[in-house]
Write an enzyme that holds these catalytic residues in place. Structure first.
Site, PDB file in Angstrom:
ATOM      1  N   GLU A 245       0.691  -1.184  -0.134  1.00  0.00           N
ATOM      2  CA  GLU A 245       0.124   0.022  -0.160  1.00  0.00           C
ATOM      3  C   GLU A 245       0.797   1.139   0.054  1.00  0.00           C
ATOM      4  O   GLU A 245       1.942   1.242   0.822  1.00  0.00           O
ATOM      5  CB  GLU A 245      -0.839   0.050   1.094  1.00  0.00           C
ATOM      6  N   HIS A 246       0.535   2.241  -0.747  1.00  0.00           N
ATOM      7  CA  HIS A 246       1.241   3.427  -1.036  1.00  0.00           C
ATOM      8  C   HIS A 246       2.585   3.400  -1.327  1.00  0.00           C
ATOM      9  O   HIS A 246       3.605   4.102  -1.192  1.00  0.00           O
ATOM     10  CB  HIS A 246       1.260   4.326   0.246  1.00  0.00           C
TER      11      HIS A 246
ATOM     12  N   SER B 218     -23.432   7.554 -18.633  1.00  0.00           N
ATOM     13  CA  SER B 218     -23.150   6.481 -17.658  1.00  0.00           C
ATOM     14  C   SER B 218     -24.583   6.003 -17.012  1.00  0.00           C
ATOM     15  O   SER B 218     -25.305   6.965 -16.844  1.00  0.00           O
ATOM     16  CB  SER B 218     -22.175   6.969 -16.505  1.00  0.00           C
TER      17      SER B 218
ATOM     18  N   ASP C 292      -3.479   0.996  -9.929  1.00  0.00           N
ATOM     19  CA  ASP C 292      -5.112   0.574 -10.349  1.00  0.00           C
ATOM     20  C   ASP C 292      -5.281   0.578 -11.799  1.00  0.00           C
ATOM     21  O   ASP C 292      -5.887  -0.544 -11.909  1.00  0.00           O
ATOM     22  CB  ASP C 292      -5.733   1.908  -9.668  1.00  0.00           C
TER      23      ASP C 292
ATOM     24  N   SER D 270     -12.595   4.262 -10.896  1.00  0.00           N
ATOM     25  CA  SER D 270     -12.136   5.315 -11.758  1.00  0.00           C
ATOM     26  C   SER D 270     -11.299   4.568 -12.498  1.00  0.00           C
ATOM     27  O   SER D 270     -11.233   4.906 -13.755  1.00  0.00           O
ATOM     28  CB  SER D 270     -11.327   6.494 -10.768  1.00  0.00           C
TER      29      SER D 270
ATOM     30  N   LEU E  11     -12.029   0.562  -4.329  1.00  0.00           N
ATOM     31  CA  LEU E  11     -12.102  -0.608  -5.263  1.00  0.00           C
ATOM     32  C   LEU E  11     -11.562  -0.311  -6.694  1.00  0.00           C
ATOM     33  O   LEU E  11     -11.664  -0.862  -7.573  1.00  0.00           O
ATOM     34  CB  LEU E  11     -13.225  -1.319  -5.059  1.00  0.00           C
TER      35      LEU E  11
HETATM   36  P1  ADP Z   1     -12.557   4.755  -6.481  1.00  0.00           P
HETATM   37  O1  ADP Z   1     -11.772   4.640  -7.818  1.00  0.00           O
HETATM   38  O2  ADP Z   1     -11.999   4.149  -5.414  1.00  0.00           O
HETATM   39  O3  ADP Z   1     -14.063   4.095  -6.817  1.00  0.00           O
HETATM   40  P2  ADP Z   1     -12.273   7.452  -7.260  1.00  0.00           P
HETATM   41  O4  ADP Z   1     -12.884   8.666  -6.251  1.00  0.00           O
HETATM   42  O5  ADP Z   1     -11.016   7.279  -7.578  1.00  0.00           O
HETATM   43  O6  ADP Z   1     -12.656   6.053  -6.087  1.00  0.00           O
HETATM   44  O7  ADP Z   1     -13.296   7.396  -8.513  1.00  0.00           O
HETATM   45  C1  ADP Z   1     -14.820   7.422  -8.117  1.00  0.00           C
HETATM   46  C2  ADP Z   1     -15.096   8.507  -9.181  1.00  0.00           C
HETATM   47  O8  ADP Z   1     -15.169   7.861 -10.452  1.00  0.00           O
HETATM   48  C3  ADP Z   1     -16.533   8.799  -9.119  1.00  0.00           C
HETATM   49  O9  ADP Z   1     -16.939   9.870  -8.204  1.00  0.00           O
HETATM   50  C4  ADP Z   1     -16.936   9.260 -10.584  1.00  0.00           C
HETATM   51  O10 ADP Z   1     -16.888  10.625 -10.712  1.00  0.00           O
HETATM   52  C5  ADP Z   1     -16.342   8.359 -11.363  1.00  0.00           C
HETATM   53  N1  ADP Z   1     -16.861   6.951 -11.737  1.00  0.00           N
HETATM   54  C6  ADP Z   1     -16.416   5.995 -11.341  1.00  0.00           C
HETATM   55  N2  ADP Z   1     -17.724   5.024 -11.981  1.00  0.00           N
HETATM   56  C7  ADP Z   1     -18.276   5.622 -12.786  1.00  0.00           C
HETATM   57  C8  ADP Z   1     -19.524   5.289 -13.264  1.00  0.00           C
HETATM   58  N3  ADP Z   1     -19.974   3.919 -13.654  1.00  0.00           N
HETATM   59  N4  ADP Z   1     -20.030   6.161 -13.799  1.00  0.00           N
HETATM   60  C9  ADP Z   1     -20.011   7.368 -13.624  1.00  0.00           C
HETATM   61  N5  ADP Z   1     -18.752   7.780 -13.205  1.00  0.00           N
HETATM   62  C10 ADP Z   1     -18.003   6.963 -12.458  1.00  0.00           C
HETATM   63 MG    MG Z   2      -9.784   5.770  -8.094  1.00  0.00          MG
END
Ligand code: ADP
Ligand code: MG
Length: 397
Positions: free
Chosen positions: A39-40, A73, A185, A141, A138
């Site tokens: 991690e990190h 989306s 990631d 993004s 998880l």
């Molecule tokens: P993680 O990657 O851990 O889930 P992040 O903050 O890095 O958290 O990314 C989450 C962001 O990615 C959401 O707030 C949104 O903006 C975007 N996102 C992820 N999946 C989707 C999706 N299926 N549709 C729209 N936006 C999404």
């Molecule tokens: Mg992320």
């Protein structure tokens, strides 16, 4: 979160058709991930060991000849974001503040990163569906970015391999969305294979697929999504990166990866007058060593033996790197007290998810113990599910 089994390319293609009135040229999938250990360490040129989840983001897409980018989306129903490829500008997105222009910045950033790398990408209609919980540590993004890049790669015949896709998606998130994430990631989402954890050297992206099949050993790897995300996480991430850079400078190395574990005692002496940097450095150096030890265990078929390494990794994240939070600590404590072989937070920290390695016969007991501990503490009920090491990005239709 939809059941990962219910979600499929046929549905996503049908949703695309509903939004855009035409069939997509294809449907691509990219998974979320957990990090088994490491991690990190990815922004310290160190080792990480992620595995892909069965939860995926599906991208249905069709190329457009007019340079227009239309993004939709299923998680944000109704609103189609329309942009022009030629006008994508990271500076303009940055000025939008907040989460830098919203969710559409992720796929738009991927188009920008490909174009900025000199690749001939044009317009696109894109519809996304996802079963990766967002903001749960998880990597929803990265799943979104990699699914988008995989679609563009084939539709525009870019010939990118999975490592290049990961690098370009990281660039999109760093430079366009404005999140200073490391390379783990995106690499996990692009490169993992089913039945394996990915032993990744983040310095040069050399990687090895290490067989990891907990079920074959009568074990389960449980994900415990705490469903909390503490606000201080974003600023703290930048601070941790800065501390690691300061530590590397103080020790005269290019990155903390270059501090051998065997030199830890002399490092502790050298940094004695800067206890915060000392703790940050000690986490990174011991965590990189723990990745190697987990790989040694898995190569030797000693899956159970990784348990204590996971728990030691959590203690290091909590005490030395200070990126845990009460909910993650409680998940780990409750799981191990109820008989998990090991448990730790996974991902950036300050909320999100923990993982626990549990004997099949103890899954029920551990799950109940975690649920009860959360209820007793007055926390929201956590979400628990098994992490089956799954396939990385691929085309489905
Ligand atoms: P993680 O990657 O851990 O889930 P992040 O903050 O890095 O958290 O990314 C989450 C962001 O990615 C959401 O707030 C949104 O903006 C975007 N996102 C992820 N999946 C989707 C999706 N299926 N549709 C729209 N936006 C999404
Ligand atoms: Mg992320």
């Amino acid at each position: 979160m939809t059941d990962p089994v219910e979600h499929g390319p046929g549905r996503t293609a049908a949703a695309f058709q509903e939004v855009y009135g035409a069939v997509p040229a294809g449907v691509w999938a990219a998974p979320g991930r957990i990090n088994l250990i490491g991690e990190h360490t990815d922004y310290n040129d160190g080792f990480v060991m992620p595995l892909a989840l069965p939860h995926t983001t599906l991208a249905a897409a069709a190329p457009r000849a007019d340079g227009v980018l239309r993004l939709h989306s299923g998680a944000v129903p109704g609103s189609v974001v329309e942009l022009r490829v030629a006008e994508l500008d990271p500076a303009a997105v940055g000025r939008a503040g907040g989460d830098r222009g919203g969710w559409a910045a992720y796929p738009a950033g991927v188009v920008w990163a490909l174009k900025d790398a000199g690749l001939a990408v044009g317009g696109l209609d894109l519809h996304l569906d996802s079963t990766v919980p967002t903001g749960a540590g998880l990597s929803s993004s990265a799943a979104l970015e990699v699914a988008t890049a995989a679609a563009l790669n084939e539709l525009y015949g870019l010939g990118l391999d999975s490592r290049s896709i990961a690098r370009l998606c990281q660039r999109a998130e760093n430079a366009f969305v404005g999140v200073p994430c490391g390379i783990m990631d995106q690499t996990a989402s692009a490169c993992c294979t089913a039945g394996h954890a990915l032993f990744l050297d983040t310095r040069d992206l050399r990687m090895r697929q290490v067989p990891f099949d907990p079920a074959a050993e009568g074990l389960r790897l449980l994900v415990i999504d705490t469903r909390v995300r503490h606000e201080l996480g974003d600023g703290a991430y930048a601070q941790r990166r800065a501390s690691c850079e300061a530590g590397a400078r103080a020790l005269g190395v290019r990155a903390l990866r270059d501090v051998p574990y065997a030199h830890l005692n002399s490092v502790v002496a050298e940094l004695a007058d800067d206890p915060v940097t000392l703790r940050r450095v000690r986490h990174v150096v011991t965590e990189i060593r723990r990745v190697e030890e987990v790989v040694e265990c898995l190569d030797a078929g000693a899956v159970r033996a990784i348990g204590p390494l996971l728990t030691a990794g959590h203690a290091s994240c909590r005490d030395d790197f200070e990126i845990s939070c009460p909910e993650l600590d409680l998940a780990v404590e409750a799981a191990t007290a109820a008989g998990a072989l090991g448990a730790r937070m996974t991902g950036g920290g300050f909320g999100g998810s923990a993982i626990a390695l549990v004997a099949e016969a103890a899954v029920e007991r551990v799950s109940t113990a975690v649920d009860r501990a959360f209820a007793a503490a007055g926390y929201r009920p956590p979400r628990l599910f098994p992490a089956l090491p799954s396939e990385g990005a691929r085309r489905l239709l």
